[in-house]
Design a protein around this motif. Structure first.
Motif, short mmCIF file in Angstrom:
data_model
loop_
_atom_site.label_atom_id
_atom_site.label_comp_id
_atom_site.label_asym_id
_atom_site.label_seq_id
_atom_site.Cartn_x
_atom_site.Cartn_y
_atom_site.Cartn_z
N ARG A 47 0.72 -1.06 -0.09
CA ARG A 47 0.07 -0.04 -0.05
C ARG A 47 0.62 1.14 0.04
NH1 ARG A 47 -5.15 -0.14 0.73
NH2 ARG A 47 -4.96 -2.33 1.87
N GLY A 48 2.07 1.10 0.76
CA GLY A 48 2.82 2.20 0.63
C GLY A 48 3.58 2.56 -0.45
N LEU A 49 3.82 1.31 -1.52
CA LEU A 49 4.63 1.37 -2.65
C LEU A 49 3.51 1.88 -3.69
CD1 LEU A 49 6.49 -1.92 -2.88
CD2 LEU A 49 7.28 0.29 -2.45
N ILE A 50 2.28 1.81 -3.71
CA ILE A 50 1.67 2.24 -4.93
C ILE A 50 1.46 3.63 -4.83
CG2 ILE A 50 0.22 0.01 -5.12
CD1 ILE A 50 -2.17 1.45 -3.85
N VAL B 133 10.38 0.36 -10.39
CA VAL B 133 10.77 1.62 -9.85
C VAL B 133 11.13 2.44 -11.24
CG1 VAL B 133 11.84 3.45 -8.66
CG2 VAL B 133 11.09 1.18 -7.72
N ARG B 134 10.41 3.20 -11.76
CA ARG B 134 10.53 4.07 -13.04
C ARG B 134 11.84 5.06 -12.68
NH1 ARG B 134 6.61 6.32 -15.44
NH2 ARG B 134 5.48 6.09 -13.83
N GLY B 135 12.85 5.12 -13.26
CA GLY B 135 13.69 6.14 -13.19
C GLY B 135 13.91 6.98 -14.26
N ALA B 136 14.61 7.78 -14.42
CA ALA B 136 14.75 8.79 -15.86
C ALA B 136 15.63 8.06 -16.89
CB ALA B 136 15.38 9.91 -15.64
N HIS B 137 16.54 7.22 -16.61
CA HIS B 137 17.48 6.36 -17.19
C HIS B 137 17.46 5.16 -17.10
CE1 HIS B 137 19.12 10.36 -18.10
NE2 HIS B 137 19.47 10.61 -16.77
N ALA B 138 16.67 4.49 -16.26
CA ALA B 138 16.50 3.01 -16.13
C ALA B 138 15.32 2.74 -15.23
CB ALA B 138 17.66 2.63 -15.19
N GLY C 277 7.07 7.14 -9.05
CA GLY C 277 7.64 6.11 -9.89
C GLY C 277 7.58 4.80 -9.74
N HIS C 278 6.92 4.48 -8.50
CA HIS C 278 6.49 3.03 -8.23
C HIS C 278 5.56 2.67 -9.09
CE1 HIS C 278 9.47 4.11 -5.13
NE2 HIS C 278 9.55 2.84 -4.83
N GLU C 279 5.59 1.21 -9.37
CA GLU C 279 4.39 0.63 -9.97
C GLU C 279 4.27 -0.87 -9.38
OE1 GLU C 279 2.45 1.52 -12.23
OE2 GLU C 279 3.53 3.43 -13.06
N VAL C 280 3.08 -0.98 -8.89
CA VAL C 280 2.77 -2.49 -8.38
C VAL C 280 1.96 -3.04 -9.36
CG1 VAL C 280 1.72 -3.98 -6.54
CG2 VAL C 280 3.08 -1.72 -6.07
N LEU C 281 2.20 -4.01 -10.33
CA LEU C 281 1.52 -4.71 -11.31
C LEU C 281 0.83 -5.85 -10.83
CD1 LEU C 281 3.61 -3.37 -14.31
CD2 LEU C 281 1.51 -2.15 -13.32
N PRO D 17 2.03 2.49 -21.67
CA PRO D 17 3.24 2.44 -20.72
C PRO D 17 3.03 3.43 -19.60
CG PRO D 17 3.92 2.11 -23.25
CD PRO D 17 2.32 2.23 -23.19
N PHE D 18 2.34 2.92 -18.72
CA PHE D 18 2.18 3.78 -17.41
C PHE D 18 2.08 5.07 -17.39
CE2 PHE D 18 4.26 -0.09 -16.23
CZ PHE D 18 5.26 -0.42 -16.96
N SER D 19 0.79 5.47 -18.16
CA SER D 19 0.23 6.58 -18.12
C SER D 19 -1.11 6.46 -17.63
CB SER D 19 0.11 7.20 -19.75
OG SER D 19 -0.75 6.26 -20.38
N THR D 20 -1.73 7.44 -17.69
CA THR D 20 -3.34 7.55 -17.15
C THR D 20 -4.22 6.97 -18.32
OG1 THR D 20 -3.79 10.00 -17.71
CG2 THR D 20 -2.78 9.04 -15.61
N ALA D 21 -3.65 6.74 -19.26
CA ALA D 21 -4.60 6.31 -20.69
C ALA D 21 -5.31 4.82 -20.25
CB ALA D 21 -3.72 6.32 -21.64
N PRO D 22 -6.32 4.59 -20.91
CA PRO D 22 -7.08 3.44 -20.62
C PRO D 22 -6.05 2.28 -21.24
CG PRO D 22 -8.39 4.94 -21.95
CD PRO D 22 -7.07 5.61 -21.96
N ASP D 23 -6.20 0.92 -20.70
CA ASP D 23 -5.47 -0.14 -20.95
C ASP D 23 -5.85 -0.63 -22.40
OD1 ASP D 23 -4.69 -0.36 -18.32
OD2 ASP D 23 -5.76 -1.86 -17.82
N THR D 24 -4.73 -1.13 -23.02
CA THR D 24 -4.88 -1.39 -24.57
C THR D 24 -4.63 -2.90 -24.52
OG1 THR D 24 -4.30 -0.62 -26.72
CG2 THR D 24 -2.57 -0.64 -24.87
#
Length: 363
Positions: free
Chosen positions: A216-219, A247-252, A223-227, A349-356
């Motif tokens: 719950r803390g991670l979500i 964890v999504r960083g700018a370069h990795a 930059g944190h994604e719990v999938l 890719p990890f946006s607020t757009a609907p799933d595809t």
């Protein structure tokens, strides 16, 4: 023992029902016993039968009582009950310490206990008190728990059809209409995700278990994604079968955990998740870094990472905080082609757009 029981195996005569079927002809089922069976099923505890009886006659009686559907892999024959209990546990791939056996006969319990000392044995008079015991009370009952029996029964039908299929494995997978769905975990999903990290071992990249509170803390972290990953096919849903902590960083992108259920190894679920993630990272122009910690049981997960192209090659993006027992594996990703054995539904890719859906260019 602290393990929650995963499967309770019932004797029939004078245990599940009152009377001896072959001698009395008629047997009686107490409403309270039916309630125990229904509630254990709702808690996600599988149930089976181990009885010295005529198979057809006993099974017909269970069907008339409306109980047959609750029992998986029934063993009704005249052989030793320890062999029947062993067969059920081995087919389910459950550790013996997670199996329970209930029987009115002390000699039958003793025989099972002698050959399978880890199996927990209970006298018939304890049947009505089982629901109050800690070992029959999972700490959390999730949506997948409630559907566990149906998922196992669908899997038995799937395995039977697979055994009769004569073509290559990939051809059989194409007949299943597999759909792998990757979604962001919602608060109501976190109990399922936590359960997955607890239950997976062979296909768990670090062996680390995450509590619902930690998740719950991670979500909410930047930059944190719990999938959470689920799988379904024409036989029915497999339920939640995987979890990805990223964890999504700018370069990795840092893949802190990938864990999948052993039930879906034969479908290639883990490699398909890595394939999609590699493609998403390539399109985002970032490297992938994955945590791996050998546990003695997760060699298959290391092989999956290596097969996906992860190496120990040095790179500036590997400068991440970690512990001494965790290896950092690195991948400079390239675009991937979607698989042709399943459809993959994913978050854009990890946006607020609907799933595809990640589909082949010719699909």
């Amino acid at each position: 023992m602290n393990d929650v029981v995963k499967c309770l195996i019932w004797d029939l005569d004078n245990t599940l029902w009152q009377g001896t079927l072959l001698e009395d002809g008629e047997v009686a089922l107490a409403d309270e016993i039916r309630d125990v069976i229904v509630e254990l099923d709702a808690r996600g505890i599988l149930q089976s039968v181990c009885s010295k009886n005529d198979h057809d006659q006993a099974w017909e009686r269970l069907e008339k009582l409306g109980l047959a559907e609750y029992f998986v892999l029934p063993q009704i024959s005249w052989g030793p009950k320890s062999e029947a209990v062993r067969s059920i546990a081995d087919q389910l791939q459950f550790a013996y310490r997670t199996i329970a056996f209930i029987d009115d006969q002390p000699t039958e319990r003793a025989e099972v206990n002698y050959h399978l000392p880890e199996v927990r044995c209970y006298p018939a008079e304890q049947a009505l008190s089982l629901l109050g015991l800690a070992e029959f009370t999972p700490p959390v009952v999730t949506e997948d728990s409630r559907g566990r029996r149906a998922m196992y029964q669908a899997n038995f039908r799937r395995d039977a059809e697979r055994a009769e299929f004569t073509g290559p494995d990939d051809d059989f997978l194409r007949t299943l209409d597999l759909v792998l769905e990757i979604q962001r975990a919602r608060p109501q999903d976190l109990a399922r995700v936590a359960e997955l990290t607890e239950r997976t071992s062979q296909m768990n990249a670090t062996g680390v278990h995450y509590s619902e509170e930690t998740l719950r803390g991670l979500i909410g972290g930047p930059g944190h994604e719990v999938l959470v990953v689920s799988l379904a096919d024409r036989f029915g849903p497999h339920g939640a079968v995987g979890v990805v902590l990223l964890v999504r960083g700018a370069h990795a992108w840092h893949l802190r955990l990938l864990a999948t259920s052993c039930r879906v190894v034969s479908f290639g679920a883990g490699s398909m998740i890595l394939r999609w993630l590699t493609d998403a990272a390539a399109r985002a122009g970032v490297h992938l870094v994955a945590d791996f910690r050998p546990t003695g049981r997760n060699r298959m997960m290391e092989v999956a990472y290596r097969f996906a192209g992860f190496t120990t090659a040095s790179c500036g993006c590997l400068d991440l905080p970690t512990t001494a027992d965790v290896q950092l594996l690195h991948l400079e990703p390239a675009p991937q082609s979607p698989p042709d054995t399943m459809r993959i539904r994913v978050p854009v890719p990890f946006s607020t757009a609907p799933d595809t859906e990640w589909v082949r260019a010719d699909g």
